[in-house]
Every structure is written in C-alpha cells, then in structure tokens.
Design a protein around this motif. Structure first.
Motif, PDB file in Angstrom:
ATOM      1  N   TYR A  81      60.647 -18.595  48.397  1.00  0.00           N
ATOM      2  CA  TYR A  81      60.202 -18.906  47.040  1.00  0.00           C
ATOM      3  C   TYR A  81      59.858 -20.380  46.891  1.00  0.00           C
ATOM      4  CZ  TYR A  81      60.620 -14.475  44.608  1.00  0.00           C
ATOM      5  OH  TYR A  81      60.401 -13.197  44.156  1.00  0.00           O
ATOM      6  N   LYS A  82      60.611 -21.245  47.545  1.00  0.00           N
ATOM      7  CA  LYS A  82      60.290 -22.672  47.501  1.00  0.00           C
ATOM      8  C   LYS A  82      58.934 -22.936  48.136  1.00  0.00           C
ATOM      9  CE  LYS A  82      63.708 -25.005  45.597  1.00  0.00           C
ATOM     10  NZ  LYS A  82      63.489 -25.954  44.472  1.00  0.00           N
ATOM     11  N   GLN A 125      50.955 -22.750  44.537  1.00  0.00           N
ATOM     12  CA  GLN A 125      50.628 -21.725  43.544  1.00  0.00           C
ATOM     13  C   GLN A 125      49.351 -20.976  43.911  1.00  0.00           C
ATOM     14  OE1 GLN A 125      52.315 -20.644  41.095  1.00  0.00           O
ATOM     15  NE2 GLN A 125      53.957 -22.143  40.974  1.00  0.00           N
ATOM     16  N   ALA A 126      49.402 -19.643  43.732  1.00  0.00           N
ATOM     17  CA  ALA A 126      48.257 -18.747  43.948  1.00  0.00           C
ATOM     18  C   ALA A 126      47.857 -18.639  45.414  1.00  0.00           C
ATOM     19  CB  ALA A 126      47.044 -19.183  43.116  1.00  0.00           C
ATOM     20  N   PHE A 160      52.384 -10.595  49.143  1.00  0.00           N
ATOM     21  CA  PHE A 160      52.142 -10.034  47.811  1.00  0.00           C
ATOM     22  C   PHE A 160      52.607 -10.944  46.666  1.00  0.00           C
ATOM     23  CE2 PHE A 160      56.281  -7.860  48.814  1.00  0.00           C
ATOM     24  CZ  PHE A 160      57.030  -8.253  47.703  1.00  0.00           C
ATOM     25  N   TYR A 161      53.119 -12.113  46.984  1.00  0.00           N
ATOM     26  CA  TYR A 161      53.538 -13.060  45.942  1.00  0.00           C
ATOM     27  C   TYR A 161      52.425 -13.356  44.924  1.00  0.00           C
ATOM     28  CZ  TYR A 161      55.151 -17.524  43.927  1.00  0.00           C
ATOM     29  OH  TYR A 161      55.505 -18.527  43.071  1.00  0.00           O
ATOM     30  N   GLU A 189      57.462 -16.740  39.376  1.00  0.00           N
ATOM     31  CA  GLU A 189      58.737 -17.462  39.344  1.00  0.00           C
ATOM     32  C   GLU A 189      59.845 -16.596  38.731  1.00  0.00           C
ATOM     33  OE1 GLU A 189      55.983 -18.460  37.857  1.00  0.00           O
ATOM     34  OE2 GLU A 189      55.233 -20.137  39.081  1.00  0.00           O
ATOM     35  N   LYS A 190      59.462 -15.721  37.789  1.00  0.00           N
ATOM     36  CA  LYS A 190      60.462 -14.880  37.112  1.00  0.00           C
ATOM     37  C   LYS A 190      60.960 -13.741  38.006  1.00  0.00           C
ATOM     38  CE  LYS A 190      58.640 -15.736  32.454  1.00  0.00           C
ATOM     39  NZ  LYS A 190      58.077 -15.103  31.229  1.00  0.00           N
ATOM     40  N   SER A 191      60.268 -13.516  39.111  1.00  0.00           N
ATOM     41  CA  SER A 191      60.673 -12.412  39.991  1.00  0.00           C
ATOM     42  C   SER A 191      61.793 -12.802  40.946  1.00  0.00           C
ATOM     43  CB  SER A 191      59.471 -11.923  40.808  1.00  0.00           C
ATOM     44  OG  SER A 191      59.070 -12.913  41.750  1.00  0.00           O
TER      45      SER A 191
END
Length: 376
Positions: A63-64, A70-71, A207-208, A215-217
């Motif tokens: 996640y970091k 982003q994207a 699939f991020y 971020e909420k996931s």
C-alpha cells in the motif's frame, strides 16, 4: 503518467474483501497440513501465526508503494524506477509469475477432481471445461471476476467453514500436546512451507487502480489477511486434533479425508459437495491471477487482453498435457513457491525502499526549489 481507469470499471473499496480471499485461499487448503507439519510437527500452528503477521507487513509495504504512485500499477512503477528496458524485463517476469500461479491452482484442482470425483475420466475433457469457464469469466472483465469472487467468498462462509466445524465432535484435543517441542529452525522451515498458501494477494499490485478511493480499502485488506490466517489456523488445528502425526504423513488431502466422516440427509459424501462448491472459489482465484497476467501484457506490449487470455489458456492445455507426471508437477509447484518467497520478501521490500527514497527525494527537491524561488 498512465491514464486513470474509467470510473465505470471501478469497484467499491469493500469489494477487496472477496478478491483478497480468493487470492490467498486455494486448493492448498485441502492438503497444506501435511506440508507444514513435516518440520514443526503439531507446533506448526506457530508458523501460521508468524506468516500471517509477516503478510500484514508486506501488505502494508504494498500500500505504501502504490499510494506513493497514484493511479499506477506495478508495471508503470517498474518503468518509473528502473527505466523501460529493465522495467519491462521485470514486468515480463511478473506476468509469467502470475501465469504459473494460475496454472498451478488450475492443475491442483483438476488433480482433486480426478482422484476424488472422476478417477477413471481423462484429464483433457475436465481441463477443457474449466478453461471454457475461465474464458467466460474473464470475458466479462474485472468486475465479473470480482462478482465471482464475492460468490466464492459467500459459499465459504455458508458451507465450507461449517463443514469443517462439523468434524469437531470427533477430534482429540490431547493430540496438540506438548505445545512447544520443536526448535526455532523447525518453525521457520514450516513457515517457509506455509508462505505458499498465502501467495496470490500480490495481485493487488495490478488491480489497485481499479479500486474507488483505494486508500479506504487498506483496512479491509488487512482484515482479510487476519481472517484468512484464522481460517488456516482453524483447519490446521482441527486436522491435528483429528489425525495423529503418523496418520497425517500418509494422507494426501487431510481436509477432504476429515469430511468423509460427516453425512447429511441428501449427501452421504459431504466431501463431494465441498469439492463442487470449491469450483466457484477456484475459478475466481485462477481468473484473478490470469487477469493480472493479461493486464501486465497489455501494459507492457499493448496486446489486447482477449488475445493474451487465449494464449494463456492454450498454454494451460499444453502444460496440462506435458506435466502428466506428478513428480514434475510437484517440482514446478515448489519452484513457483520459491519464486513467490523471493517475490514477496525480496522484490516488494526493495520496491518499498526505492519508492520511499524517491518520494522523499522529490519532496526535498520541491522544498529546495520553493526556497530558491522565494529568495529570488
């Protein structure tokens, strides 16, 4: 910068729950007990806990890495960090990694069907039917894979977990004693075997960008790692209480053998029901890995996903024909497990360090540029 995914293809952050589940729980849950008990015996539950904690750490790193870009998915991040040539080389290796992960899950499930359900049936018809199911699923795109994953997750909650818990009246808790009679080395060797069961969650690297407000996931992703760790612990401890160590060494699929003792009013062989329901979850897991491989091919070579999918599925049938010998398939599975070990405990931490250094460097450069501009 890579173009953002169209909003109509995005999924809710909560839907990472079924995706993480199908990626981490596969056919290995039917026979992992014997593998992890080989070194640590009935202290192997400690290995499950240790691996679960380490996966939380690796997930935090992922996640970091992704939040810092982003994207972007892993293919674009590799381009940014290593350049086009080296980045594409790494991307091709990652695509092959996901392809073989999907194939091993595919082959493992076929093996279960062939041994337990249709022992006299040829492999090719079974493989062809599964390939058609996979093609149909992936033709609908990522949202279809997510929907199938959600169905597989629900079936597990409704049927699979209760089926395993129904064995509890026939268990012997004293089998777990003594609690600590193996060395740290044994526990670590058992942990290495256990890592293989969790492989697949790294599909998040692809699939991020398809998650709305990704971020909420993160909280849901960590919840699923915790939940899956509990499932493995539950199955492992029930198995240890049901079989002696001597019996466990002689059984290929302990989970299915336990279910043989349970009978229902309609199904006298509950394990057949479990194998049938497991098809949905397995199809979802295989489809997610193949989707990741197809996505990688599209990003690296601009190949249409449908063309990549057909190539990969033909590859499934060819490998299925070539790897008839169980010993060869076992070697292939062990090789994939070793590569997966290096991927999540080597590649991901390295990418984490590189992206954080790059992020801090960019912040420092921006601050310096702002200071020079103000002085001017």
């Amino acid at each position: 910068m890579k173009k953002a995914v169209d909003e109509k293809y995005l999924i809710s952050p909560f839907l990472i729950v079924p995706l993480m589940y199908v990626s981490m729980v596969g056919s290995g849950v039917l026979n992992f007990q014997r593998e992890v008990a080989e070194h640590a015996g009935y202290n192997a539950y400690i290995s499950v806990i240790l691996v679960g904690i380490s996966i939380h750490l690796i997930l935090w790193m992922i996640y970091k890495i992704l939040n810092s870009n982003q994207a972007l998915d892993v293919t674009a991040i590799n381009h940014t960090c290593f350049g086009k040539i080296v980045g594409n080389t790494i991307n091709i290796a990652i695509v092959l990694y996901f392809f073989f992960g999907a194939y091993i899950e595919f082959k493992s499930y076929i093996e279960v069907i062939q041994v337990w359900v249709f022992p006299s049936m040829k492999i090719l018809p079974i493989s062809t039917i599964l390939v058609l199911f996979i093609y149909y699923t992936l033709s609908g795109g990522f949202r279809t894979v997510t929907g199938l994953s959600f169905l597989g997750f629900l079936l597990t909650l409704i049927f699979i977990i209760p089926e395993n818990l129904s064995v509890l009246p026939y268990t012997h808790p004293r089998n777990l004693m003594p609690l600590f009679n193996h060395s740290i080395t044994d526990i670590l060797l058992s942990s290495k075997s256990m890592v293989y069961q969790f492989l697949g969650f790294e599909a998040l690297l692809f699939f991020y960008p398809f998650i709305k407000t990704p971020e909420k996931s993160q909280k849901w992703a960590h919840f699923m790692v915790f939940f899956v760790t509990l499932i493995y612990l539950m199955v492992l401890i029930i198995t240890f209480m049901y079989f002696s160590e001597g019996q466990l060494r002689e059984i290929s699929w302990p989970t299915l053998n336990m279910l043989k003792i349970v009978e229902g009013p309609v199904f006298q062989r509950i394990e057949y029901l479990a194998i049938s329901l497991w098809l949905v979850k397995n199809l979802a897991g295989i489809s997610l890995s193949l989707w990741s491989a197809c996505r990688g091919m599209k990003n690296v070579f601009q190949i249409k996903p449908r063309a990549s999918l057909l190539t990969f599925l033909v590859g499934f049938l060819i490998l299925d024909y070539l790897l008839k010998d169980r010993s060869i398939f076992r070697w292939t599975s062990e090789f994939y497990a070793d590569v997966g070990l290096y991927f999540i405990y080597g590649y991901i931490p390295i990418m984490f360090v590189l992206t954080q250094v790059r992020k801090n460097w960019n912040k420092g450069s921006s601050s310096t540029a702002d200071a020079i501009t103000k002085n001017d």
